[in-house]
Design a protein around this motif. Structure first.
Motif, short mmCIF file in Angstrom:
data_model
loop_
_atom_site.label_atom_id
_atom_site.label_comp_id
_atom_site.label_asym_id
_atom_site.label_seq_id
_atom_site.Cartn_x
_atom_site.Cartn_y
_atom_site.Cartn_z
N ALA A 177 0.84 -1.21 0.00
CA ALA A 177 0.00 0.00 0.00
C ALA A 177 0.87 1.25 0.00
N LYS A 178 1.97 1.21 0.74
CA LYS A 178 2.88 2.36 0.77
C LYS A 178 3.52 2.58 -0.59
N ASN A 179 3.95 1.50 -1.23
CA ASN A 179 4.54 1.63 -2.56
C ASN A 179 3.54 2.21 -3.56
N PHE A 180 2.29 1.76 -3.44
CA PHE A 180 1.23 2.23 -4.33
C PHE A 180 1.00 3.74 -4.16
N THR A 181 0.77 4.19 -2.93
CA THR A 181 0.46 5.60 -2.71
C THR A 181 1.68 6.49 -2.96
N PHE A 182 2.88 5.98 -2.68
CA PHE A 182 4.08 6.77 -2.95
C PHE A 182 4.22 7.03 -4.45
N SER A 183 4.02 5.99 -5.25
CA SER A 183 4.12 6.13 -6.70
C SER A 183 3.08 7.12 -7.23
N VAL A 184 1.87 7.04 -6.69
CA VAL A 184 0.81 7.95 -7.11
C VAL A 184 1.18 9.40 -6.78
N MET A 185 1.68 9.63 -5.56
CA MET A 185 1.94 10.99 -5.12
C MET A 185 3.13 11.62 -5.84
N VAL A 186 4.23 10.88 -6.02
CA VAL A 186 5.38 11.51 -6.69
C VAL A 186 5.06 11.80 -8.16
N LYS A 187 4.20 10.98 -8.75
CA LYS A 187 3.77 11.25 -10.13
C LYS A 187 2.88 12.49 -10.17
N HIS A 188 1.95 12.58 -9.23
CA HIS A 188 0.98 13.67 -9.24
C HIS A 188 1.61 15.00 -8.81
N LEU A 189 2.58 14.94 -7.89
CA LEU A 189 3.15 16.18 -7.35
C LEU A 189 4.28 16.72 -8.22
N ILE A 190 5.20 15.84 -8.64
CA ILE A 190 6.39 16.32 -9.34
C ILE A 190 6.67 15.55 -10.64
N SER A 191 5.68 14.79 -11.12
CA SER A 191 5.81 14.06 -12.39
C SER A 191 7.03 13.15 -12.42
N MET A 192 7.28 12.47 -11.32
CA MET A 192 8.40 11.54 -11.24
C MET A 192 7.89 10.12 -11.41
N GLU A 193 8.49 9.39 -12.33
CA GLU A 193 8.09 8.01 -12.59
C GLU A 193 8.76 7.07 -11.60
N GLU A 194 8.01 6.07 -11.11
CA GLU A 194 8.50 5.20 -10.05
C GLU A 194 9.70 4.36 -10.45
N GLU A 195 9.87 4.07 -11.74
CA GLU A 195 10.96 3.18 -12.17
C GLU A 195 12.31 3.89 -12.22
N ALA A 204 -2.04 3.95 4.93
CA ALA A 204 -2.56 3.37 6.17
C ALA A 204 -4.03 2.99 6.02
N ALA A 205 -4.81 3.85 5.35
CA ALA A 205 -6.24 3.58 5.17
C ALA A 205 -6.46 2.33 4.32
N ILE A 206 -5.68 2.17 3.26
CA ILE A 206 -5.81 0.99 2.40
C ILE A 206 -5.43 -0.27 3.17
N ALA A 207 -4.34 -0.20 3.94
CA ALA A 207 -3.92 -1.36 4.74
C ALA A 207 -4.99 -1.71 5.77
N LEU A 208 -5.59 -0.71 6.38
CA LEU A 208 -6.66 -0.96 7.35
C LEU A 208 -7.86 -1.65 6.69
N ALA A 209 -8.22 -1.20 5.49
CA ALA A 209 -9.35 -1.82 4.79
C ALA A 209 -9.05 -3.29 4.50
N ILE A 210 -7.83 -3.59 4.07
CA ILE A 210 -7.44 -4.98 3.81
C ILE A 210 -7.54 -5.79 5.10
N TYR A 211 -7.10 -5.19 6.20
CA TYR A 211 -7.13 -5.87 7.50
C TYR A 211 -8.56 -6.15 7.96
N PHE A 212 -9.40 -5.14 7.96
CA PHE A 212 -10.76 -5.31 8.48
C PHE A 212 -11.61 -6.20 7.56
N LEU A 213 -11.45 -6.05 6.25
CA LEU A 213 -12.29 -6.80 5.32
C LEU A 213 -11.99 -8.29 5.32
N GLN A 214 -10.76 -8.69 5.66
CA GLN A 214 -10.45 -10.12 5.65
C GLN A 214 -11.27 -10.87 6.70
#
Length: 504
Positions: free
Chosen positions: A199-217, A336-346
């Protein structure tokens, strides 16, 4: 040698001097407030704990995020929902009173309370970050964040559209990688992986792309991710600026992060200058085409760097701290919110099944709103906030002296049995009769003038990720784990899960 032998005595004298100064400052605040009131102060009940550190260690002790923790529970039982203590060497009023907390948060800017940020956090986040700023300076930075994340302009609409496309693309990419692990045998019957890390990798990639147009690779994105991890460990550590300590390492990582962001800023400035040069040349060749290009530039729709460069009054420090502030806010809370959803929904197969059914038919998405609201309520991504009294304040017979810190425990409202039936249970369906969309229903993103400007974006990330997750996988915990306030939310074992693709 004589100096070495005298060192313990010098340290003792220094400690006693600092202790005496700390006590003197606290006493002065009492005397000044009492003199202003013209009567003895009636402070909230409580205790100050140890000299200098107060009760900081007990207050910050990790505990389940679905609880208030032993420290808060015991003091509520002894003193009531509003009590005084000492945190980080400062006289502090802690409140688990929902009515008082909302008043404090909403009254900021009305001459009673102001935002407050612990010095140790400000040193890491930056003096120009939205966490540290107050008054007009904070309002200016927040207005830029709001304009970037939502504003009603065509540029804002285009940014929202691009953000959704980025989230959609990145969520599919992450879950494709999960599927590859299964297909290639890297996640077998006994293997697992950290859902929180994913979840952290996912949101980090989204934010750096959206904020400063940086590609995760890219190499720079990987370096930024590495330094950011060190940065975050320091945010949740004791504020000891000593060699080898997490706080010192975080400050060094902050400098490296700002250097990387600064490089992107310099590249963008150079690019804009080149574009202006070409625009002037175009004006000579084709005035109509030049006006169209200028109009598109004015409407915006690019990343955060594009937007801040239009604010010529901003300093370089302000720009860099703003980008870092938004990276922190957009990455930590959403992951954190995505990880919580995965935790509670299981442990809630009924909710998962309803999500699958809802996402396979053309209908208003209702259960996903309820799942998100309940996840935020019980998971408590943010346990407390910081404010400071800038005038002597009275509340329910208690005096709160000017200069005292206030710590509203916002999770207390979410776990209050007088507000929510059986508050410790995960029950998304409770929101069928509660105002999911109401700003008064949840405190997860704060309220008042400092309401998180990216709240709706965070919920969008959750909704998109859950849409792909429930359509493609079954999952379960690989071993026991649970969300903990550290004080930032985390999972002791990283939330290890096992997955199984849903058949065609």
């Amino acid at each position: 040698m004589h100096l070495f032998m005298a060192l313990p005595l010098l340290l003792l004298v220094s400690f006693l001097a600092i202790l005496a100064l700390n006590i003197f400052i606290v006493r002065c605040s009492h005397w000044n407030a009492a003199a202003h009131c013209g009567r003895p102060l009636r402070l909230p009940p409580g205790s100050s704990g140890w000299p200098l550190v107060g009760e900081t260690v007990s207050f910050m002790r990790p505990h389940s995020s679905a609880s208030l923790g032993d420290f808060i529970d015991r003091r509520i039982a002894k003193y009531g929902k509003i009590f005084r203590t000492s945190l980080l060497g400062k006289a502090t009023v802690v409140s688990a009173d929902a009515e008082f907390n909302r008043w404090v948060l909403q009254a900021e800017g009305q001459g009673l309370f102001a935002g407050s940020c612990p010095t140790s956090i400000a040193e890491i986040m930056g003096r120009q970050s939205m966490l540290a700023l107050v008054g007009d300076a904070h309002r200016e930075m927040r207005s830029i964040a709001v304009a970037f994340l939502g504003g009603g302009t065509s540029g804002g609409l285009r940014r929202r559209s691009r953000f959704f496309a980025t989230v959609e693309r990145q969520a599919a990419k992450v879950l494709d990688s999960w599927n590859d692990r299964v297909c290639h045998g890297s996640v077998g019957a006994a293997a697992s992986f950290s859902a929180h890390k994913e979840a952290k990798n996912f949101t980090f990639s989204v934010m750096v792309k959206h904020l400063i147009s940086m590609e995760e690779e890219t190499a720079e994105a990987k370096q930024l991710s590495k330094e950011y991890a060190t940065f975050m460990r320091g945010m949740a550590s004791l504020p000891l600026n000593l060699p080898g300590m997490a706080h010192r390492k975080a400050r060094k990582s902050r400098a490296k992060i700002l250097s990387l962001i600064g490089q992107k800023l310099d590249e963008r400035i150079k690019q804009k200058l080149q574009e202006k040069k070409l625009l002037k040349e175009a004006e000579k060749a084709d005035k109509a085409e030049a006006e169209k290009a200028a109009e598109e530039e004015e409407e915006g729709g690019g990343d955060l760097l594009d937007l801040v460069l239009k604010h010529q009054n901003l300093t370089r420090e302000q720009i860099l701290d703003l980008v870092l502030s938004m990276l922190f806010a957009g990455h930590e809370t959403s992951s954190a919110a995505i990880a919580l959803a995965i935790y509670f929904l299981q442990s809630s197969p009924k909710a998962v099944q309803q999500l699958r059914e809802e996402h396979t038919r053309i209908a208003k998405l209702r259960i996903v709103d309820e799942v998100i609201a309940e996840t935020l309520r019980l998971g408590n991504i943010v346990k407390f906030l910081h404010r400071r009294a800038i005038k002597n304040v009275q509340y329910k017979g208690y005096d709160i002296p000017c200069g005292w810190e206030l710590v509203p425990i916002i999770s207390a409202e979410h776990l209050d049995p007088s507000i929510y039936d059986d508050p410790q249970s995960y029950n998304p369906w409770r929101w069928q009769t509660l105002p999911v969309k109401s700003g008064n229903s949840l405190m997860s993103f704060g309220c008042g003038p400092r309401l998180c400007p990216g709240a709706e974006f965070g919920k969008l990330e959750m909704a998109v990720f859950l849409h792909h997750l429930v359509q493609r996988f079954h999952w379960e915990l690989a071993e026991h784990d649970f969300p903990v306030s550290l004080p930032f939310l985390g999972f002791p074992k990283g939330l290890p899960i096992k997955i199984r693709p849903i058949g065609p």
